[in-house]
Design a protein around this motif. Structure first.
Motif, short mmCIF file in Angstrom:
data_model
loop_
_atom_site.label_atom_id
_atom_site.label_comp_id
_atom_site.label_asym_id
_atom_site.label_seq_id
_atom_site.Cartn_x
_atom_site.Cartn_y
_atom_site.Cartn_z
N PRO A 73 0.80 -1.23 0.00
CA PRO A 73 0.00 0.00 0.00
C PRO A 73 0.84 1.29 0.00
N HIS A 74 2.15 1.17 0.31
CA HIS A 74 3.04 2.32 0.29
C HIS A 74 4.48 1.81 0.28
N PRO A 75 5.44 2.66 -0.03
CA PRO A 75 6.84 2.22 0.01
C PRO A 75 7.23 1.74 1.40
N GLU A 76 8.21 0.84 1.45
CA GLU A 76 8.66 0.32 2.74
C GLU A 76 9.16 1.46 3.62
N LEU A 77 8.86 1.37 4.91
CA LEU A 77 9.19 2.43 5.85
C LEU A 77 10.48 2.13 6.61
N TRP A 78 11.23 3.21 6.90
CA TRP A 78 12.49 3.10 7.63
C TRP A 78 12.53 4.15 8.72
N TYR A 79 13.19 3.80 9.82
CA TYR A 79 13.24 4.71 10.96
C TYR A 79 14.56 4.50 11.70
N GLY A 80 15.18 5.59 12.14
CA GLY A 80 16.39 5.51 12.95
C GLY A 80 16.02 5.45 14.42
N VAL A 81 16.60 4.49 15.15
CA VAL A 81 16.24 4.32 16.56
C VAL A 81 17.50 4.35 17.43
N LEU A 82 17.34 4.86 18.64
CA LEU A 82 18.40 4.85 19.64
C LEU A 82 17.95 4.18 20.93
N SER A 83 16.64 3.94 21.05
CA SER A 83 16.08 3.38 22.28
C SER A 83 15.27 2.13 21.97
N PRO A 84 15.36 1.10 22.81
CA PRO A 84 14.53 -0.10 22.61
C PRO A 84 13.04 0.21 22.57
N ASP A 85 12.60 1.24 23.31
CA ASP A 85 11.18 1.58 23.33
C ASP A 85 10.65 1.99 21.96
N SER A 86 11.53 2.51 21.12
CA SER A 86 11.11 2.92 19.77
C SER A 86 10.70 1.74 18.91
#
Length: 351
Positions: free
Chosen positions: A165-178
């Motif tokens: 339904p949309h391009p694959e999403l990417w995210y930068g994380v620094l915390s396990p909670d993210s």
């Protein structure tokens, strides 16, 4: 195990025309050598990043590559008008025939947000609204949204993404909670964290994925990003890395120094991640320069320590030339990557 590339597109000491053309040539090398994805940063007003409009560079790269996935890591969403960004994402996804990776975030530099008259204290709220607008605009026939920062009333969405339904999403994380939000939304992640901090992130992602009842074999990519230089010998690689890193770290600090401080004072965790010299960087485990055998051993140990299924290398940084980066990538592709084919972080082939 897959292999990608991160690139600040930082100052290399040549004209902007040559600098950007060189990065496109290097992207062609990544494409030829079987690199999975090419992730570029967005920065403003600093020599740390000369892809201030990521979409322009990504459009050029889309036309010169055929297999390489491409995308920002990340778009600084508080700096964008979401409707326009939705349409540009659709165009890039179409131009690359579904190779676009949609990386999103709120930005980490209050100095750069200030250039655009964005209050850093409001950036999280702006990001939250913008990502919701993006998701609606990419998946619905009309865009309607009413928030504090953005408002749309039944706007027709004529452009559709190539990937559904949309391009694959990417995210930068620094915390396990993210990872909770990431797992819920099937988002690929990359972290700068080291050793056990990175392991806590990947372990938490796997736990959240399992809690949601999602198939283990469909878990998204979980990566760490490291500076990497490969040459025929350890000595040659380290000489290249030491020279280039000094150039890169100067760009890294430049904007903060202009404002009377340093990034290490303003953002204390950075001090441990990015010390002043290459040898210190290697000592904390945030980079490797060496022969293919040395680099392969590093990657093996990194995968075992952190639990990743994706290594994101910084091959081009500082004043490394096109030929130096090309040789590094070719050696990595031909002599490091084959040992990891069809293997997970716990079952990587050993010689």
């Amino acid at each position: 195990m897959k292999f990608g590339v991160f690139d600040h597109v930082d100052c290399s000491g040549v004209s902007l025309t040559d600098h950007l053309e060189n990065r496109i040539k290097i992207a062609e090398v990544y494409d030829r050598c079987g690199i999975h994805g090419y992730h570029i940063a967005e920065h403003h007003g600093t020599p740390l990043g000369f892809a201030s409009s990521p979409n322009i560079l990504l459009a050029a790269i889309a036309g010169r590559t055929t297999r390489l996935k491409i995308g920002p890591l990340i778009y600084i969403l508080p700096l964008y008008e979401p409707l326009r960004l939705v349409e540009e994402v659709c165009m890039l996804d179409a131009m690359s025939e579904g190779r676009f990776m949609l990386g999103v975030g709120r930005g980490v530099s209050p100095l750069e947000l200030k250039f655009f008259n964005v209050d850093a204290s409001k950036s999280q709220a702006m990001y939250d609204e913008a990502i919701e607008c993006l998701k609606r605009g990419l998946t619905q026939d009309t865009l309607s949204f009413s928030g504090e920062y953005y408002h749309y009333d039944n706007v027709p969405m004529r452009l559709k993404p190539y990937q559904q339904p949309h391009p694959e999403l990417w995210y930068g994380v620094l915390s396990p909670d993210s990872t909770v939000w990431a797992a819920e939304n099937d988002i690929n992640i990359v972290t700068l964290a080291l050793d056990q901090d990175a392991r806590r992130i990947t372990d938490r992602y796997r736990a959240e994925w399992a809690r949601l009842g999602k198939p283990e074999n469909s878990i998204p990519l979980m990566g760490v990003s490291r500076h990497v230089v490969v040459a025929e010998t350890d000595e040659e690689a380290k000489a290249l890395a030491r020279r280039a890193y000094l150039h890169w770290i100067d760009s890294f600090d430049h904007l903060w120094q202009e404002n009377g401080t340093s990034v290490r004072q303003a953002v204390p965790p950075v001090a441990a991640l990015y010390p002043e010299t290459w040898d210190e960087l290697e000592a904390v485990g945030n980079g490797i320069a060496g022969s293919p055998e040395t680099v392969r051993d590093f990657v093996l140990q990194e995968a075992e320590r952190t639990g990743i299924n994706y290594l994101v290398s910084w091959f081009a940084f500082g004043d490394l030339s096109v030929s130096e980066v090309t040789r590094s990538v070719e050696l990595f592709s031909s002599q490091v990557m084959p040992a990891f084919e069809q293997s997970g972080p716990a079952t990587i082939a050993a010689e």
